[in-house]
Design a protein around this motif. Structure first.
Motif, PDB file in Angstrom:
ATOM      1  N   HIS A 374       4.274 -16.306  10.135  1.00  0.00           N
ATOM      2  CA  HIS A 374       4.483 -15.282  11.159  1.00  0.00           C
ATOM      3  C   HIS A 374       4.992 -15.867  12.465  1.00  0.00           C
ATOM      4  O   HIS A 374       5.051 -15.171  13.478  1.00  0.00           O
ATOM      5  N   ALA A 375       5.355 -17.153  12.470  1.00  0.00           N
ATOM      6  CA  ALA A 375       5.874 -17.844  13.661  1.00  0.00           C
ATOM      7  C   ALA A 375       4.801 -18.011  14.732  1.00  0.00           C
ATOM      8  O   ALA A 375       5.120 -18.044  15.927  1.00  0.00           O
ATOM      9  N   GLY A 376       3.536 -18.129  14.336  1.00  0.00           N
ATOM     10  CA  GLY A 376       2.510 -18.539  15.280  1.00  0.00           C
ATOM     11  C   GLY A 376       2.747 -19.982  15.701  1.00  0.00           C
ATOM     12  O   GLY A 376       3.179 -20.817  14.896  1.00  0.00           O
ATOM     13  N   TYR A 377       2.447 -20.305  16.952  1.00  0.00           N
ATOM     14  CA  TYR A 377       2.863 -21.607  17.480  1.00  0.00           C
ATOM     15  C   TYR A 377       2.153 -22.769  16.791  1.00  0.00           C
ATOM     16  O   TYR A 377       2.763 -23.822  16.570  1.00  0.00           O
ATOM     17  N   ASN A 378       0.887 -22.609  16.446  1.00  0.00           N
ATOM     18  CA  ASN A 378       0.177 -23.698  15.774  1.00  0.00           C
ATOM     19  C   ASN A 378       0.846 -24.055  14.442  1.00  0.00           C
ATOM     20  O   ASN A 378       1.078 -25.230  14.139  1.00  0.00           O
ATOM     21  N   GLY A 379       1.156 -23.041  13.639  1.00  0.00           N
ATOM     22  CA  GLY A 379       1.790 -23.290  12.352  1.00  0.00           C
ATOM     23  C   GLY A 379       3.193 -23.853  12.491  1.00  0.00           C
ATOM     24  O   GLY A 379       3.602 -24.734  11.734  1.00  0.00           O
ATOM     25  N   VAL A 380       3.943 -23.342  13.473  1.00  0.00           N
ATOM     26  CA  VAL A 380       5.301 -23.840  13.698  1.00  0.00           C
ATOM     27  C   VAL A 380       5.270 -25.316  14.084  1.00  0.00           C
ATOM     28  O   VAL A 380       6.097 -26.114  13.616  1.00  0.00           O
ATOM     29  N   CYS A 381       4.319 -25.695  14.929  1.00  0.00           N
ATOM     30  CA  CYS A 381       4.205 -27.105  15.335  1.00  0.00           C
ATOM     31  C   CYS A 381       3.845 -27.996  14.147  1.00  0.00           C
ATOM     32  O   CYS A 381       4.368 -29.110  14.023  1.00  0.00           O
ATOM     33  N   GLU A 382       2.952 -27.519  13.281  1.00  0.00           N
ATOM     34  CA  GLU A 382       2.593 -28.313  12.102  1.00  0.00           C
ATOM     35  C   GLU A 382       3.792 -28.478  11.167  1.00  0.00           C
ATOM     36  O   GLU A 382       4.022 -29.572  10.631  1.00  0.00           O
ATOM     37  N   LEU A 384       6.955 -28.388  12.105  1.00  0.00           N
ATOM     38  CA  LEU A 384       7.865 -29.293  12.802  1.00  0.00           C
ATOM     39  C   LEU A 384       7.427 -30.746  12.621  1.00  0.00           C
ATOM     40  O   LEU A 384       8.253 -31.623  12.323  1.00  0.00           O
ATOM     41  N   TYR A 385       6.144 -30.998  12.777  1.00  0.00           N
ATOM     42  CA  TYR A 385       5.619 -32.359  12.680  1.00  0.00           C
ATOM     43  C   TYR A 385       5.850 -32.945  11.286  1.00  0.00           C
ATOM     44  O   TYR A 385       6.217 -34.115  11.144  1.00  0.00           O
ATOM     45  N   HIS A 386       5.669 -32.129  10.267  1.00  0.00           N
ATOM     46  CA  HIS A 386       5.790 -32.624   8.893  1.00  0.00           C
ATOM     47  C   HIS A 386       7.188 -32.415   8.310  1.00  0.00           C
ATOM     48  O   HIS A 386       7.425 -32.785   7.151  1.00  0.00           O
ATOM     49  N   GLY A 387       8.100 -31.813   9.083  1.00  0.00           N
ATOM     50  CA  GLY A 387       9.466 -31.663   8.624  1.00  0.00           C
ATOM     51  C   GLY A 387       9.645 -30.668   7.511  1.00  0.00           C
ATOM     52  O   GLY A 387      10.406 -30.908   6.570  1.00  0.00           O
ATOM     53  N   VAL A 388       8.974 -29.501   7.619  1.00  0.00           N
ATOM     54  CA  VAL A 388       9.070 -28.460   6.592  1.00  0.00           C
ATOM     55  C   VAL A 388       9.872 -27.281   7.150  1.00  0.00           C
ATOM     56  O   VAL A 388       9.501 -26.712   8.180  1.00  0.00           O
ATOM     57  N   PRO A 389      10.975 -26.880   6.501  1.00  0.00           N
ATOM     58  CA  PRO A 389      11.739 -25.711   6.967  1.00  0.00           C
ATOM     59  C   PRO A 389      10.953 -24.419   6.767  1.00  0.00           C
ATOM     60  O   PRO A 389      10.028 -24.367   5.951  1.00  0.00           O
ATOM     61  N   MET A 390      11.348 -23.374   7.500  1.00  0.00           N
ATOM     62  CA  MET A 390      10.521 -22.166   7.569  1.00  0.00           C
ATOM     63  C   MET A 390      11.307 -20.877   7.327  1.00  0.00           C
ATOM     64  O   MET A 390      12.494 -20.793   7.614  1.00  0.00           O
ATOM     65  N   VAL A 391      10.580 -19.883   6.831  1.00  0.00           N
ATOM     66  CA  VAL A 391      11.012 -18.489   6.836  1.00  0.00           C
ATOM     67  C   VAL A 391      10.021 -17.745   7.720  1.00  0.00           C
ATOM     68  O   VAL A 391       8.832 -17.661   7.403  1.00  0.00           O
ATOM     69  N   CYS A 392      10.501 -17.235   8.860  1.00  0.00           N
ATOM     70  CA  CYS A 392       9.606 -16.645   9.862  1.00  0.00           C
ATOM     71  C   CYS A 392       9.712 -15.121   9.855  1.00  0.00           C
ATOM     72  O   CYS A 392      10.815 -14.566   9.806  1.00  0.00           O
ATOM     73  N   LEU A 393       8.553 -14.464   9.911  1.00  0.00           N
ATOM     74  CA  LEU A 393       8.476 -13.007  10.017  1.00  0.00           C
ATOM     75  C   LEU A 393       7.581 -12.678  11.208  1.00  0.00           C
ATOM     76  O   LEU A 393       6.383 -12.398  11.050  1.00  0.00           O
ATOM     77  N   PRO A 394       8.128 -12.743  12.433  1.00  0.00           N
ATOM     78  CA  PRO A 394       7.308 -12.575  13.643  1.00  0.00           C
ATOM     79  C   PRO A 394       6.759 -11.162  13.762  1.00  0.00           C
ATOM     80  O   PRO A 394       7.353 -10.196  13.270  1.00  0.00           O
ATOM     81  N   ALA A 403      10.106 -17.703  16.708  1.00  0.00           N
ATOM     82  CA  ALA A 403      11.048 -17.563  15.599  1.00  0.00           C
ATOM     83  C   ALA A 403      12.479 -17.799  16.063  1.00  0.00           C
ATOM     84  O   ALA A 403      13.282 -18.421  15.346  1.00  0.00           O
ATOM     85  N   ALA A 404      12.808 -17.310  17.264  1.00  0.00           N
ATOM     86  CA  ALA A 404      14.152 -17.534  17.805  1.00  0.00           C
ATOM     87  C   ALA A 404      14.421 -19.021  18.002  1.00  0.00           C
ATOM     88  O   ALA A 404      15.543 -19.503  17.762  1.00  0.00           O
ATOM     89  N   GLN A 405      13.409 -19.757  18.429  1.00  0.00           N
ATOM     90  CA  GLN A 405      13.569 -21.207  18.605  1.00  0.00           C
ATOM     91  C   GLN A 405      13.747 -21.909  17.258  1.00  0.00           C
ATOM     92  O   GLN A 405      14.552 -22.842  17.141  1.00  0.00           O
ATOM     93  N   VAL A 406      13.015 -21.458  16.258  1.00  0.00           N
ATOM     94  CA  VAL A 406      13.151 -22.035  14.917  1.00  0.00           C
ATOM     95  C   VAL A 406      14.583 -21.854  14.410  1.00  0.00           C
ATOM     96  O   VAL A 406      15.202 -22.794  13.885  1.00  0.00           O
ATOM     97  N   VAL A 407      15.124 -20.646  14.570  1.00  0.00           N
ATOM     98  CA  VAL A 407      16.480 -20.367  14.109  1.00  0.00           C
ATOM     99  C   VAL A 407      17.499 -21.165  14.922  1.00  0.00           C
ATOM    100  O   VAL A 407      18.433 -21.756  14.369  1.00  0.00           O
ATOM    101  N   ALA A 408      17.328 -21.191  16.258  1.00  0.00           N
ATOM    102  CA  ALA A 408      18.290 -21.889  17.117  1.00  0.00           C
ATOM    103  C   ALA A 408      18.321 -23.386  16.841  1.00  0.00           C
ATOM    104  O   ALA A 408      19.373 -24.019  16.944  1.00  0.00           O
ATOM    105  N   ARG A 409      17.183 -23.949  16.481  1.00  0.00           N
ATOM    106  CA  ARG A 409      17.124 -25.390  16.202  1.00  0.00           C
ATOM    107  C   ARG A 409      17.558 -25.724  14.777  1.00  0.00           C
ATOM    108  O   ARG A 409      17.644 -26.893  14.418  1.00  0.00           O
TER     109      ARG A 409
END
Length: 530
Positions: A374-382, A384-394, A403-409
């Motif tokens: 759901h693009a919660g910041y704790n999960g997104v940071c984890e 990012l740290y472990h290098g796992v791509p995401m599908v976000c449903l904010p 989620a916008a930052q995930v897509v932009a990066r």
């Protein structure tokens, strides 16, 4: 003789070390929000890191949460108060708000009604906390060195000031819902490229997006400042003295620890008393339980998709459940899904439901290929740290911005959870799984995120101990905080320059007019004489 001397020296060294350790240990006060368990997880991690450094942590919380938190964190001390069910009511209203999000317009009245109910309940909750004179006396007797609070829960900062007006306060947050940090730090906020994390705008906005950004900021800024004032200012005046306001108390905050990270978040202005500590919850992956490890290994070369919607989003509508179960069942990958409730119909044989996930450890597992969240910041940071791509449903709060930052990066894709179809979800997962650019980008950004002189937690602990050692840090406080509005925006200087320019132009105009009149008069006289 020599042996006795050596023993004495060793004993003296050990004694000195113990004494030094005891002298450096300080009492730290924390305040537990009645809702949003993910916020407590961050505070608990900070508290545990301070305990490991020899400090004593005391957490103030509602009575009905005390037993559970004692079990979770046996190294902490807890001080509780009777909130008369206000904390539970706050959680009910938050769940109602989440269930109403995205619903038809006829629910607007009920959502507004819930907001008014929330305001009254928060006021009562805060009043019960500060009115507990026995609790206040116990806390005052402990002589705390610093308080750590969440600006989303201003009751903590008010209580800290009520205990000791000189007690340094450190705010830990993702962002300030009430915009009090902008005033308290004096940080500039150029809306031309700084978007609210509650929108899906990036730092590259079109004209219409910039217009929306300015309008949204102006409306929410006024509304939420009013909300904070209406909920907490009465409590501040009663317990801290006439003339005190929530904004005044928050403006005396010593340090602001922001859960932001330059690798993920867009660059924006900052101040010396604002420290970035995004990723406080991340760590190296620990081994999984045997049954979960066996399930991960059974995925073979296809790997595993991890699905989690955090601690707030507990339930889905039947329509959303059908979308997810059908899409996940079509995957070749195994699926680990954090799900609370009865087993949904149509669940695929490849899916394992769990009420609780060791999320960080799963994301750090080599078999994990994608993280659906759901693009919660704790999960997104984890991730990012472990290098796992995401599908976000904010869904709400800072989720759209994350989620916008995930897509932009280039870390993943974003879908609308309210309108997504089974095929859209399935295709989005496949796109992230089989387009190598997402995994390559995630791996590269993970290396960037890890390449720091300090981990986010080490940096946070260093700054907290810095405040403990030196108290308030006035040298970090910008003069902008004390400047009146007209001085901060140089309106007096602009007015003076306009006055000078007007005077000069007026003088030139008058001089030119006078000279013209003189010339005209001479010409008239010559004509008459001729």
């Amino acid at each position: 003789m020599r042996g006795k001397l050596q023993c004495s020296v060793i004993l003296l060294v050990v004694l000195c070390l113990l004494t030094s350790h005891r002298n450096s240990a300080e009492n730290v006060l924390m305040f537990h929000m009645p809702s949003f368990y993910s916020h407590w997880l961050i505070f608990a991690e900070i508290g545990q890191a301070l305990v490991d450094k020899g400090h004593s942590i005391t957490v103030v919380l509602p009575k009905d949460l005390e037993e559970t938190r004692r079990t979770e964190r046996p190294d902490f001390s807890f001080e509780s108060f009777q909130d008369n069910g206000t904390g539970a009511r706050i959680n009910e209203l938050i769940e109602y708000y989440l269930s109403m999000a995205g619903q038809a317009s006829q629910s607007v009245f009920h959502t507004l009604e819930a907001g008014i109910d929330m305001t009254g309940t928060m006021t009562k909750h805060c009043d019960l906390l500060l009115r507990d004179s026995t609790l206040v006396s116990r806390l005052r007797a402990q002589q705390y060195s610093v308080a750590i609070t969440d600006p989303l829960y201003p009751c903590g900062a008010l209580m800290a000031a009520h205990i000791d007006v000189g007690l340094p306060n450190i705010a830990v947050m993702r962002y300030d819902l009430y915009f009090q940090d902008v005033k308290a730090t004096g940080v500039p906020l150029p809306l031309s490229y700084v978007a609210s994390v509650e929108t899906d705008f990036t730092d590259q906005m079109t004209f219409l997006q910039r217009l929306q950004n300015v309008g949204l900021y102006s409306i929410t800024h006024v509304a939420r400042r009013w909300m904070a004032s209406s909920v907490y200012d009465g409590v501040a005046r009663e317990f801290l003295g006439e003339g005190e306001t929530t904004l005044g108390v928050m403006s005396r905050t010593t340090l602001w620890l922001y859960q932001t990270d330059l690798v993920l978040d867009f660059p924006r202005p900052t101040m010396p008393d604002m420290v970035q500590v995004g990723g406080l919850n991340v760590r190296e992956a620990a081994p999984l339980p045997e049954d979960l490890e066996a399930f991960m290994q059974s995925s073979g070369e296809d790997g595993v998709a991890v699905v989690s919607f955090g601690t707030v989003v507990q339930n889905m509508s039947p329509e959303q459940l059908e979308v997810f179960t059908t899409a996940l069942a079509r995957l070749r990958q195994k699926v680990v899904w954090r799900y609370v409730g009865e087993k949904p119909p149509g669940l695929g044989n490849n899916t394992k439901l769990m009420k609780w996930l060791p999320q960080n450890d799963l994301l750090g597992h080599p078999k994990t290929k994608v993280f659906i969240n759901h693009a919660g910041y704790n999960g997104v940071c984890e991730a990012l740290y472990h290098g796992v791509p995401m599908v976000c449903l904010p869904q709400f709060g800072d989720h759209p911005g994350n989620a916008a930052q995930v897509v932009a990066r280039g870390l993943g894709v974003k879908l609308d959870i309210g309108t997504v179809t089974t095929d859209q979800l399935y295709q989005a997962i496949l796109r992230v799984l089989y387009n190598n650019s997402y995994r390559e980008t995630a791996a590269r950004l993970s290396r960037l995120h890890r390449d720091q002189p300090q981990s986010p937690m080490e940096r946070a602990v260093w700054w907290i101990e810095h405040v403990i050692k030196h108290g308030r840090l006035p040298h970090l406080r910008a003069r902008a905080v004390e400047l009146p509005f007209y001085q901060y925006y140089l309106l007096d200087v602009v007015a003076f320059l306009l006055a000078v320019c007007t005077a000069v132009l007026g003088a030139v105009w008058c001089s030119c007019s006078f000279m013209c009149r003189k010339c005209c008069c001479k010409s008239d006289r010559k004509l008459k004489s001729q």
